[in-house]
Design a protein around this motif. Structure first.
Motif, short mmCIF file in Angstrom:
data_model
loop_
_atom_site.label_atom_id
_atom_site.label_comp_id
_atom_site.label_asym_id
_atom_site.label_seq_id
_atom_site.Cartn_x
_atom_site.Cartn_y
_atom_site.Cartn_z
N THR A 162 30.53 46.51 -9.34
CA THR A 162 31.53 46.14 -8.34
C THR A 162 32.51 47.27 -8.07
O THR A 162 32.82 47.58 -6.91
N SER A 166 32.65 49.34 -4.60
CA SER A 166 33.90 49.32 -3.84
C SER A 166 34.23 50.71 -3.31
O SER A 166 34.70 50.86 -2.17
N LEU A 229 34.43 43.58 -0.23
CA LEU A 229 35.01 44.64 -1.07
C LEU A 229 35.77 45.69 -0.27
O LEU A 229 36.56 46.44 -0.83
N SER A 234 38.27 45.43 -6.45
CA SER A 234 37.09 45.06 -7.24
C SER A 234 37.44 44.05 -8.33
O SER A 234 36.65 43.15 -8.61
#
Length: 288
Positions: A162, A166, A229, A234
């Motif tokens: 993540t 991002s 995102l 994140s």
């Protein structure tokens, strides 16, 4: 895209992820969970590549970040499914999904110098406690040390995926990022397709499950997640992902006929409260 919609895109992605458990329950008995995980990434990667229609531009891409995101997503699959097999659904899910928001917050803090707010901690911990209560009376519990380590590994790999994604969606389109990342992830996991029996996928039932998991619960879901995102941090995005076990539990009750204890219902309420706080936090931060 309207910034206000960003947290809701992530919630919708988490809801789609929450359907994977119920969908897998309809898969042929010969389908191993890790083989299903590898298949869904392969189908999802192909689906996203088809959406690009030759418009992919790899100039100025960070090879390091792309490979790290792809490897993290690939490792998440065997880590999570192995943890669940070793520790049971309850402990494996709570440790994996519950550790991810904390780990993402720490990663942002250390590497991006973004300090999580007090409200984020309150909301995240509320959701994690809710997740713990939700699974307290579900499934078998076996505190296996290796299983716990693998579950934390699953949480860490999802957090890394993540955070890195991002950064990538700040420079490239969400569709391109997810198409490249998931295609590479599928390549990394391709050996599992030769290790496990894949004959089940030739049946109508197996093909249907693979198609849904790959297109809806993976390709489309992660595309929504990536677009969210763009405007959501994140750490907040991972915390919002706790809507996944909430969805999975509700589907188990209403579609699979599972029953819940009063403690689990209290956990659901806490998750909803925590998610609500995170949505408010995300929408507030966009105006600052």
């Amino acid at each position: 895209m309207n910034k206000t919609l960003s947290p809701f895109l992530i919630l919708l992605a988490a809801i789609l992820w929450g359907t994977t458990g119920t969908t897998q329950a309809f898969a042929p008995e010969a389908a191993h969970p890790i083989a299903i995980g590898a298949t869904r990434l392969a189908v999802g990667g192909v689906f996203l590549l088809l959406l690009i229609e030759g418009q992919l531009n790899l100039k100025h891409w960070s090879i390091r970040s792309t490979l790290l995101a792809a490897l993290s997503m690939a490792l998440y699959q065997p880590f999570f499914f192995s943890a669940v097999l070793m520790t049971g659904v309850a402990i494996g899910t709570v440790v994996a999904i519950g550790s991810a928001p904390i780990l993402s917050g720490v990663i942002e803090w250390v590497f991006k110098r973004k300090h999580p707010t007090r409200v984020w901690w309150y909301a995240t911990l509320t959701s994690i406690v809710g997740c713990l209560l939700l699974f307290m009376n579900q499934g078998s519990i076996d505190v296996d040390t290796l299983g716990i380590i693998l579950a934390i590994g699953a949480g860490l790999t999802f957090a890394v995926f993540t955070v890195v994604s991002s950064d990538l969606v700040e420079k490239h389109s969400s569709l391109s990022v997810m198409a490249v990342v998931f295609t590479l992830s599928a390549i990394f996991l391709s050996p599992f397709l030769f290790i496990y029996d894949m004959s089940w996928i030739a049946s109508f039932q197996g093909f249907s499950v693979s198609l849904y998991l790959g297109v809806a619960a993976t390709g489309f879901a992660y595309l929504l997640f990536a677009r969210g995102l763009v405007y959501v941090s994140s750490s907040t995005a991972v915390a919002l992902s706790l809507a996944e076990p909430l969805t999975a539990t509700l589907l188990g009750v209403f579609l699979l006929g599972e029953s819940l204890h009063a403690t689990s219902w209290k956990g659901m309420v806490l998750i909803i409260v925590g998610i609500g706080m995170l949505v408010v936090l995300a929408r507030k931060s966009e105006h600052e």
